[in-house]
Scaffold this active site. Structure first.
Site, mmCIF file in Angstrom:
data_model
loop_
_atom_site.group_PDB
_atom_site.id
_atom_site.type_symbol
_atom_site.label_atom_id
_atom_site.label_comp_id
_atom_site.label_asym_id
_atom_site.label_seq_id
_atom_site.Cartn_x
_atom_site.Cartn_y
_atom_site.Cartn_z
ATOM 1 N N SER A 122 40.454 44.407 35.674
ATOM 2 C CA SER A 122 40.071 43.037 36.014
ATOM 3 C C SER A 122 38.820 42.661 35.229
ATOM 4 O O SER A 122 38.839 42.656 34.010
ATOM 5 C CB SER A 122 39.863 42.905 37.531
ATOM 6 O OG SER A 122 39.556 41.577 37.881
ATOM 7 N N THR A 123 37.710 42.404 35.908
ATOM 8 C CA THR A 123 36.473 41.975 35.246
ATOM 9 C C THR A 123 36.022 43.005 34.210
ATOM 10 O O THR A 123 35.831 44.167 34.537
ATOM 11 C CB THR A 123 35.346 41.767 36.278
ATOM 12 O OG1 THR A 123 35.815 40.872 37.291
ATOM 13 C CG2 THR A 123 34.110 41.192 35.619
ATOM 14 N N HIS A 166 43.952 41.041 35.537
ATOM 15 C CA HIS A 166 43.781 39.788 36.273
ATOM 16 C C HIS A 166 43.387 38.675 35.307
ATOM 17 O O HIS A 166 42.303 38.689 34.735
ATOM 18 C CB HIS A 166 42.679 39.935 37.332
ATOM 19 C CG HIS A 166 43.007 40.929 38.397
ATOM 20 N ND1 HIS A 166 42.052 41.484 39.224
ATOM 21 C CD2 HIS A 166 44.184 41.481 38.786
ATOM 22 C CE1 HIS A 166 42.612 42.314 40.072
ATOM 23 N NE2 HIS A 166 43.911 42.339 39.823
ATOM 24 N N MET A 201 36.544 44.215 39.761
ATOM 25 C CA MET A 201 35.973 43.983 41.070
ATOM 26 C C MET A 201 37.004 44.229 42.160
ATOM 27 O O MET A 201 38.200 44.033 41.942
ATOM 28 C CB MET A 201 35.504 42.528 41.145
ATOM 29 C CG MET A 201 34.209 42.305 41.859
ATOM 30 S SD MET A 201 33.699 40.585 41.678
ATOM 31 C CE MET A 201 34.975 39.772 42.596
ATOM 32 N N ASP A 217 41.889 46.376 44.076
ATOM 33 C CA ASP A 217 43.298 46.247 43.673
ATOM 34 C C ASP A 217 43.699 47.463 42.846
ATOM 35 O O ASP A 217 43.031 47.815 41.887
ATOM 36 C CB ASP A 217 43.487 44.958 42.866
ATOM 37 C CG ASP A 217 44.948 44.685 42.538
ATOM 38 O OD1 ASP A 217 45.818 45.203 43.257
ATOM 39 O OD2 ASP A 217 45.204 43.946 41.566
#
Length: 350
Positions: free
Chosen positions: A171-172, A198, A292, A295
């Site tokens: 993600s991030t 993401h 973050m 998940d």
């Protein structure tokens, strides 16, 4: 206290972000700027912990300002981007220059309610600001040297299963992390790779194209029903959840679900990993990178129970040590690796 500088030529957007972020007692808005020139001056004078940066502004745009800031006063920068294909390309340029993440210009475009938007944004701002600059993110982007697969591989020990699929979730900070891994893989990489990053719908296509240009293997945005092929990396489209499936018991194909499901993030890492655990029991490698939240931990736990292996990125090289931390804390990571080590260990595993 996290000190935030908001840069945007729209008074509405400056006020919206200020109101949203200042609702948290641990965040202080130390200033706002209307263009890139003001941003450069205020970064130097106010010394913020993090900056939100609009892309399109008069006098000096966000990309030009970002270059100056990364060269003179490096600080974590989150880009405020339009959710268009063109906006995606500019945002990906910003991530290459040194921005750590992005948020949508039109916050209502997100498929979650405004309360959840505020919670995610505040959490993201605080975690990135407290982490600070990950040094590797401010050096010029270069194509990593490809890792070669030796002609003579070690003989496998009795009972050791072959890895037939590599599944990656992030993600991030993920776009830059993936650019540290995928371009290093050799063109004769012997398995398919499936990636859940993401990202909004219009971003995953341009991101896959960028990775493909940098890589020896083929990288593409995944399509409904296409079969998995060795040496191809499939990026989950941002419009839904990607899974692998073997509908006829012969060849494995990709499925894309655009239905609303219980997963908060889309595309979901958990959704992908659950399907990998089901159709590649004991024959898959799961990799969890910077991001973050948590998940992926449930899906990777299922993958681990089938005999799969798990690699997690270490805290030192993560932009946000959330998703890998959840996996490490669950006790299911076989190896915890720096991003620089990850590609080599993936090659070793397959």
């Amino acid at each position: 206290m996290v000190k935030v500088l908001i840069v945007d030529d729209s008074a509405f957007m400056r006020n919206a972000l200020s109101n949203m972020l200042s609702s948290d007692p641990e965040i202080k808005i130390v200033g706002t700027a209307r263009d890139g020139l003001e941003a450069i001056e205020k970064v130097a004078s106010l010394n913020p912990d993090i900056v939100t940066m609009d892309v399109e502004m008069p006098r000096m745009d966000g990309i030009t300002a970002l270059k100056h800031i990364m060269e003179k006063n490096p600080v974590p920068v989150i880009m405020v981007s339009s959710l268009t294909v063109e906006g995606a390309k500019v945002t990906l340029d910003a991530l290459d220059i040194g921005a750590v993440d992005f948020i949508p210009k039109n916050l209502s475009d997100l498929s979650i309610n405004i309360v959840k938007i505020r919670e995610i944004l505040i959490d993201k701002i605080k975690q990135i600001a407290r982490k600070g600059i990950v040094k590797r993110h401010i050096r010029p982007a270069v194509t990593p040297k490809t890792i070669e697969i030796p002609k003579s591989m070690p003989v496998r020990t009795t009972g050791e299963r072959r890895v037939n699929l590599v599944a990656i979730g992030t993600s991030t900070g993920g776009p830059k992390a993936l650019q540290e891994i995928i371009p290093k893989l050799p063109k004769d990489f012997p398995t398919p790779i499936v990636i859940a990053q993401h990202m909004p719908p219009n971003f995953t296509g341009p991101f896959a194209e960028r990775l493909n240009q940098l890589s020896q293997i083929t990288v593409k945005e995944a399509e409904e029903g296409e079969p998995l092929k060795n040496g191809v990396a499939y990026v989950a489209p941002g419009r839904g959840h990607m899974r692998v499936k073997r509908p006829r018991g012969i060849e494995t194909v990709i499925t894309i679900s655009e239905n609303k499901e219980e997963f908060i993030y889309r595309p979901s890492v958990d959704a992908l990993m659950f399907s990998v655990a089901e159709f590649f029991p004991g024959r898959a490698l799961g990799v969890i990178l910077t991001g973050m939240g948590n998940d992926g931990v449930k899906g990777l736990t299922a993958l681990k129970k089938t005999g799969g292996r798990i690699f997690a990125q270490n805290e030192e090289t993560c932009v946000v040590y959330g998703m890998p931390k959840a996996v490490v804390d669950a006790g299911i990571a076989d190896k915890v690796l720096s991003i620089e080590e990850m590609a080599g260990e993936i090659v070793n595993a397959v």
